[in-house]
Design an enzyme around this catalytic site. Sequence first.
Site, PDB file in Angstrom:
ATOM      1  N   ASN A   1       1.496 -11.784  -4.103  1.00 35.34           N
ATOM      2  CA  ASN A   1       1.767 -12.542  -2.996  1.00 35.34           C
ATOM      3  C   ASN A   1       1.335 -14.031  -3.242  1.00 35.34           C
ATOM      4  O   ASN A   1       0.192 -14.404  -3.384  1.00 35.34           O
ATOM      5  CB  ASN A   1       0.507 -11.978  -2.038  1.00 35.34           C
TER       6      ASN A   1
ATOM      7  N   CYS B   1       0.645 -17.522   5.407  1.00 31.22           N
ATOM      8  CA  CYS B   1       1.582 -16.998   4.482  1.00 31.22           C
ATOM      9  C   CYS B   1       3.074 -17.118   5.322  1.00 31.22           C
ATOM     10  O   CYS B   1       4.340 -16.775   4.793  1.00 31.22           O
ATOM     11  CB  CYS B   1       1.567 -15.382   4.497  1.00 31.22           C
TER      12      CYS B   1
ATOM     13  N   HIS C   1       8.492 -11.715   3.178  1.00 29.39           N
ATOM     14  CA  HIS C   1       7.366 -12.192   2.547  1.00 29.39           C
ATOM     15  C   HIS C   1       6.855 -10.814   1.677  1.00 29.39           C
ATOM     16  O   HIS C   1       6.425  -9.801   2.202  1.00 29.39           O
ATOM     17  CB  HIS C   1       6.091 -12.628   3.646  1.00 29.39           C
TER      18      HIS C   1
HETATM   19  O1  UT7 Z   1      -0.242 -12.372   3.127  1.00 30.78           O
HETATM   20  C1  UT7 Z   1      -0.309 -12.260   4.412  1.00 30.78           C
HETATM   21  C2  UT7 Z   1      -0.776 -10.986   4.770  1.00 30.78           C
HETATM   22  N1  UT7 Z   1      -1.559 -10.113   4.025  1.00 30.78           N
HETATM   23  C3  UT7 Z   1      -0.921  -8.827   3.908  1.00 30.78           C
HETATM   24  O2  UT7 Z   1      -0.150  -8.571   4.485  1.00 30.78           O
HETATM   25  C4  UT7 Z   1      -1.785  -7.907   3.027  1.00 30.78           C
HETATM   26  C5  UT7 Z   1      -2.038  -6.687   3.888  1.00 30.78           C
HETATM   27  N2  UT7 Z   1      -2.740  -5.565   3.472  1.00 30.78           N
HETATM   28  C6  UT7 Z   1      -2.624  -4.910   2.148  1.00 30.78           C
HETATM   29  O3  UT7 Z   1      -1.880  -5.311   1.414  1.00 30.78           O
HETATM   30  C7  UT7 Z   1      -3.635  -4.053   1.664  1.00 30.78           C
HETATM   31  O4  UT7 Z   1      -4.597  -3.845   2.980  1.00 30.78           O
HETATM   32  C8  UT7 Z   1      -4.422  -4.135   0.419  1.00 30.78           C
HETATM   33  C9  UT7 Z   1      -3.659  -4.220  -0.816  1.00 30.78           C
HETATM   34  C10 UT7 Z   1      -5.326  -5.555   0.670  1.00 30.78           C
HETATM   35  C11 UT7 Z   1      -5.597  -3.065   0.264  1.00 30.78           C
HETATM   36  O5  UT7 Z   1      -4.812  -1.720   0.236  1.00 30.78           O
HETATM   37  P1  UT7 Z   1      -5.305  -0.541   1.164  1.00 30.78           P
HETATM   38  O6  UT7 Z   1      -4.397   0.226   0.732  1.00 30.78           O
HETATM   39  O7  UT7 Z   1      -5.226  -0.936   2.635  1.00 30.78           O
HETATM   40  O8  UT7 Z   1      -6.760  -0.320   0.990  1.00 30.78           O
HETATM   41  P2  UT7 Z   1      -8.140  -0.184   1.785  1.00 30.78           P
HETATM   42  O9  UT7 Z   1      -8.624  -1.741   1.985  1.00 30.78           O
HETATM   43  O10 UT7 Z   1      -7.596   0.602   3.154  1.00 30.78           O
HETATM   44  O11 UT7 Z   1      -8.923   0.674   1.000  1.00 30.78           O
HETATM   45  C12 UT7 Z   1      -8.655   2.087   0.581  1.00 30.78           C
HETATM   46  C13 UT7 Z   1      -9.687   2.305  -0.423  1.00 30.78           C
HETATM   47  C14 UT7 Z   1     -11.241   1.866  -0.219  1.00 30.78           C
HETATM   48  O12 UT7 Z   1     -11.838   3.038  -0.743  1.00 30.78           O
HETATM   49  P3  UT7 Z   1     -12.502   4.224   0.102  1.00 30.78           P
HETATM   50  O13 UT7 Z   1     -13.434   3.509   1.302  1.00 30.78           O
HETATM   51  O14 UT7 Z   1     -11.429   5.064   0.663  1.00 30.78           O
HETATM   52  O15 UT7 Z   1     -13.233   5.045  -0.845  1.00 30.78           O
HETATM   53  C15 UT7 Z   1     -11.454   0.918  -0.844  1.00 30.78           C
HETATM   54  O16 UT7 Z   1     -12.355   0.537  -1.088  1.00 30.78           O
HETATM   55  O17 UT7 Z   1      -9.255   1.778  -1.860  1.00 30.78           O
HETATM   56  C16 UT7 Z   1     -10.212   1.045  -2.052  1.00 30.78           C
HETATM   57  N3  UT7 Z   1      -9.857  -0.187  -2.822  1.00 30.78           N
HETATM   58  C17 UT7 Z   1      -9.861  -0.333  -4.071  1.00 30.78           C
HETATM   59  N4  UT7 Z   1      -9.631   0.566  -5.127  1.00 30.78           N
HETATM   60  C18 UT7 Z   1      -9.510  -0.026  -6.261  1.00 30.78           C
HETATM   61  C19 UT7 Z   1      -9.409  -1.432  -2.007  1.00 30.78           C
HETATM   62  N5  UT7 Z   1      -9.122  -2.421  -2.957  1.00 30.78           N
HETATM   63  C20 UT7 Z   1      -9.129  -1.660  -4.288  1.00 30.78           C
HETATM   64  C21 UT7 Z   1      -8.877  -2.048  -5.597  1.00 30.78           C
HETATM   65  N6  UT7 Z   1      -8.937  -1.265  -6.575  1.00 30.78           N
HETATM   66  N7  UT7 Z   1      -8.354  -3.299  -5.985  1.00 30.78           N
END
Ligand code: UT7
Length: 340
Positions: free
Chosen positions: A291, A119, A261
Amino acid sequence: MTAAIHGSRPAAVVCGLGGGTPPRAVTNDELAERLDTTDEWIRSRTGIGQRYVIEPGMSTGSLAVEAGSRALKSAGLGSVGLVVLATTTPDRPCPATAPEVAARLGMTGVPALDVGAVCAGFVYALSVAAALIVSDTVRDALVVGADTFSTLLHPADRGAGVIFGDGAGAVVLRRGRSEEPGALGPFDLGTDGEHAELIQIPGGGSAQRAGGEPTRAHDHYFTMQGRAVFKHAVLRMTGSVRQALHRAHWAVEDVDRVAAHQANSRILAALAEQLGMPQDRFLSNIDRVGNTAAASVPLLLNDAVADGALRPGDRVVLTSFGGGLAWGTTTLRWPELDIA
Ligand code: UT7
């Protein structure tokens, strides 16, 4: 001394811009039909409302040709001396996609290469093209960021699966002087390969092949440890923007617009806070396109010019972060240019 710092130097100058997305838009509700997610979760956690995906017959190369052709038209040029394509999703593992993109744009015989910095790729590609221009190797260049991450996502991955979309953006650079509008300022670039595993496609490369491990279909999908990547993204882009501003002799208050980005709107908010900048200086099109990896920054510039959020004379910071880990930032005063 002052003259040496602020005096006129050869520079690569932005003189054309183009962008494009495939026609098919996928809404959050459509994703929620096959993934355990909701429109509310995606909007509130990422700022994304929809993204575009390619259909059969299209590819990274075809998106790159479309964006590239618009950028050349915007520059009023039929051809340039170099084509650099930033992508993680080449049309094939071998050869590079850039030579074919160049040929489809009517340019055979020119140097053409792919740059891989995930990215962060577009800012890396800009730096390569700018260096070749400033060293008098080429007079001008087409720099494209194009990616089709929809082809890499596991159908059940609700983390990466909801943020990525396909697209392409491109700029044309020409040789000019540092004081001109559009002249790229000094770059800040960096990597941290100790965290390579945070964003990866584990299979299909020489490490797996040399080990004689059987290829498992699953290994060919993109994986991302989202929460850890989020933290690195904020940290590294904050540091990189500060470095690039320092090198350009700009203060934080000098910046009119940030084209960062578009990975997650919460990353943009955290970056604004860390830098002490009002959030409204940050350009954004993440709601519409998600993204788009290497396409993100040039597609954002294209959308921002189209909707009037970016105007001639604005002092702009371009910053990006991605797998590698890799990051890069540069600055410019936005030039007067028409887009197709
Ligand atoms: O492009 C180059 C680099 N990439 C980035 O910069 C991306 C950076 N990361 C992110 O944007 C975020 O980490 C994501 C959007 C990918 C994920 O969001 P998050 O707020 O970091 O979620 P998480 O992985 O910490 O998960 C939090 C909770 C989890 O549930 P529990 O364990 O708290 O019950 C996940 O299972 O949200 C859950 N979860 C979802 N729930 C509904 C993760 N993805 C989803 C989803 N829908 N799509």
